[in-house]
Motif scaffolding. Structure first.
Motif, PDB file in Angstrom:
ATOM      1  N   ARG A   2       4.678  -6.047  -1.535  1.00  0.00           N
ATOM      2  CA  ARG A   2       5.395  -5.188  -0.590  1.00  0.00           C
ATOM      3  C   ARG A   2       4.715  -5.253   0.774  1.00  0.00           C
ATOM      4  O   ARG A   2       3.491  -5.116   0.872  1.00  0.00           O
ATOM      5  CB  ARG A   2       5.384  -3.754  -1.115  1.00  0.00           C
ATOM      6  CG  ARG A   2       6.158  -2.809  -0.257  1.00  0.00           C
ATOM      7  CD  ARG A   2       6.250  -1.430  -0.940  1.00  0.00           C
ATOM      8  NE  ARG A   2       6.794  -0.482  -0.009  1.00  0.00           N
ATOM      9  CZ  ARG A   2       6.065   0.322   0.760  1.00  0.00           C
ATOM     10  NH1 ARG A   2       4.752   0.305   0.677  1.00  0.00           N
ATOM     11  NH2 ARG A   2       6.632   1.151   1.611  1.00  0.00           N
ATOM     12  N   SER A   4       4.468  -3.305   3.808  1.00  0.00           N
ATOM     13  CA  SER A   4       4.613  -2.082   4.597  1.00  0.00           C
ATOM     14  C   SER A   4       3.999  -2.321   5.979  1.00  0.00           C
ATOM     15  O   SER A   4       3.310  -3.325   6.206  1.00  0.00           O
ATOM     16  CB  SER A   4       3.888  -0.926   3.908  1.00  0.00           C
ATOM     17  OG  SER A   4       2.487  -1.175   3.889  1.00  0.00           O
ATOM     18  N   LEU A   5       4.203  -1.385   6.861  1.00  0.00           N
ATOM     19  CA  LEU A   5       3.598  -1.482   8.190  1.00  0.00           C
ATOM     20  C   LEU A   5       2.077  -1.554   8.077  1.00  0.00           C
ATOM     21  O   LEU A   5       1.435  -2.348   8.764  1.00  0.00           O
ATOM     22  CB  LEU A   5       4.014  -0.283   9.050  1.00  0.00           C
ATOM     23  CG  LEU A   5       3.396  -0.200  10.442  1.00  0.00           C
ATOM     24  CD1 LEU A   5       3.738  -1.447  11.266  1.00  0.00           C
ATOM     25  CD2 LEU A   5       3.836   1.057  11.150  1.00  0.00           C
ATOM     26  N   GLN A   6       1.508  -0.759   7.175  1.00  0.00           N
ATOM     27  CA  GLN A   6       0.053  -0.761   7.001  1.00  0.00           C
ATOM     28  C   GLN A   6      -0.441  -2.107   6.476  1.00  0.00           C
ATOM     29  O   GLN A   6      -1.468  -2.621   6.926  1.00  0.00           O
ATOM     30  CB  GLN A   6      -0.372   0.359   6.032  1.00  0.00           C
ATOM     31  CG  GLN A   6      -0.154   1.746   6.577  1.00  0.00           C
ATOM     32  CD  GLN A   6       1.257   2.271   6.321  1.00  0.00           C
ATOM     33  OE1 GLN A   6       2.131   1.568   5.817  1.00  0.00           O
ATOM     34  NE2 GLN A   6       1.482   3.520   6.689  1.00  0.00           N
ATOM     35  N   THR A   7       0.297  -2.690   5.546  1.00  0.00           N
ATOM     36  CA  THR A   7      -0.075  -4.000   5.001  1.00  0.00           C
ATOM     37  C   THR A   7      -0.030  -5.059   6.100  1.00  0.00           C
ATOM     38  O   THR A   7      -0.927  -5.900   6.204  1.00  0.00           O
ATOM     39  CB  THR A   7       0.880  -4.379   3.846  1.00  0.00           C
ATOM     40  OG1 THR A   7       0.831  -3.348   2.863  1.00  0.00           O
ATOM     41  CG2 THR A   7       0.498  -5.702   3.220  1.00  0.00           C
ATOM     42  N   THR A  37      -6.008   4.264   2.266  1.00  0.00           N
ATOM     43  CA  THR A  37      -4.883   3.347   2.437  1.00  0.00           C
ATOM     44  C   THR A  37      -5.389   1.908   2.478  1.00  0.00           C
ATOM     45  O   THR A  37      -4.816   1.015   1.868  1.00  0.00           O
ATOM     46  CB  THR A  37      -4.120   3.664   3.745  1.00  0.00           C
ATOM     47  OG1 THR A  37      -3.645   5.010   3.676  1.00  0.00           O
ATOM     48  CG2 THR A  37      -2.954   2.716   3.968  1.00  0.00           C
TER      49      THR A  37
END
Length: 94
Positions: A2, A4-7, A37
Motif C-alpha cells: 500500500r 500511503s502518503l507516509q509511505t 508510523t
C-alpha cells in the motif's frame, strides 16, 4: 504494498541518494513522521525486499550512544520505488 502518503514520503527520502544508509532517526528528521508510523513502514519495506538493514558497527560505550539500525534501498527497491513515482508522473499534465 500500500502506497500511503507516509509511505511515499519515506521512499522519497531514500531516493534522494539511493546508495545512502540511513538510520530511522535520520529518516524521521528528513520526513517528519512519528516513530510509531515510520518504523512499521521501514519493516514492511524490509519484509518486501525493498530495503535491507544492519546494525551499525560501533562500540556503544565508546560512542556514548546506542547502536543504530541502518536501512538502505535494495536494487529491487530502487526499481520498484522508481516505478511507483513514474506512475504518478505519467498522470500529471505539465
Amino acid at each position: 504494498m500500500r502506497m500511503s502518503l507516509q509511505t511515499l514520503r519515506v521512499l522519497e527520502v531514500f531516493l534522494e541518494n539511493p546508495t545512502e544508509q540511513l538510520s530511522g532517526a535520520e529518516v524521521h528528521q528528513r520526513c517528519g513522521l512519528a516513530s510509531g508510523t515510520l518504523y512499521p513502514i521501514l519493516l514492511r519495506f524490509e519484509s518486501a525486499g525493498w530495503f535491507v538493514s544492519r546494525w551499525e558497527s560501533i562500540d556503544p560505550s565508546t560512542a556514548g550512544r546506542p547502536r543504530r539500525r541502518l536501512y538502505r534501498l535494495t536494487s529491487t527497491g530502487l526499481k520498484r520505488a522508481s516505478e511507483v513515482f513514474a506512475s504518478f508522473n505519467r498522470g500529471v499534465v505539465t
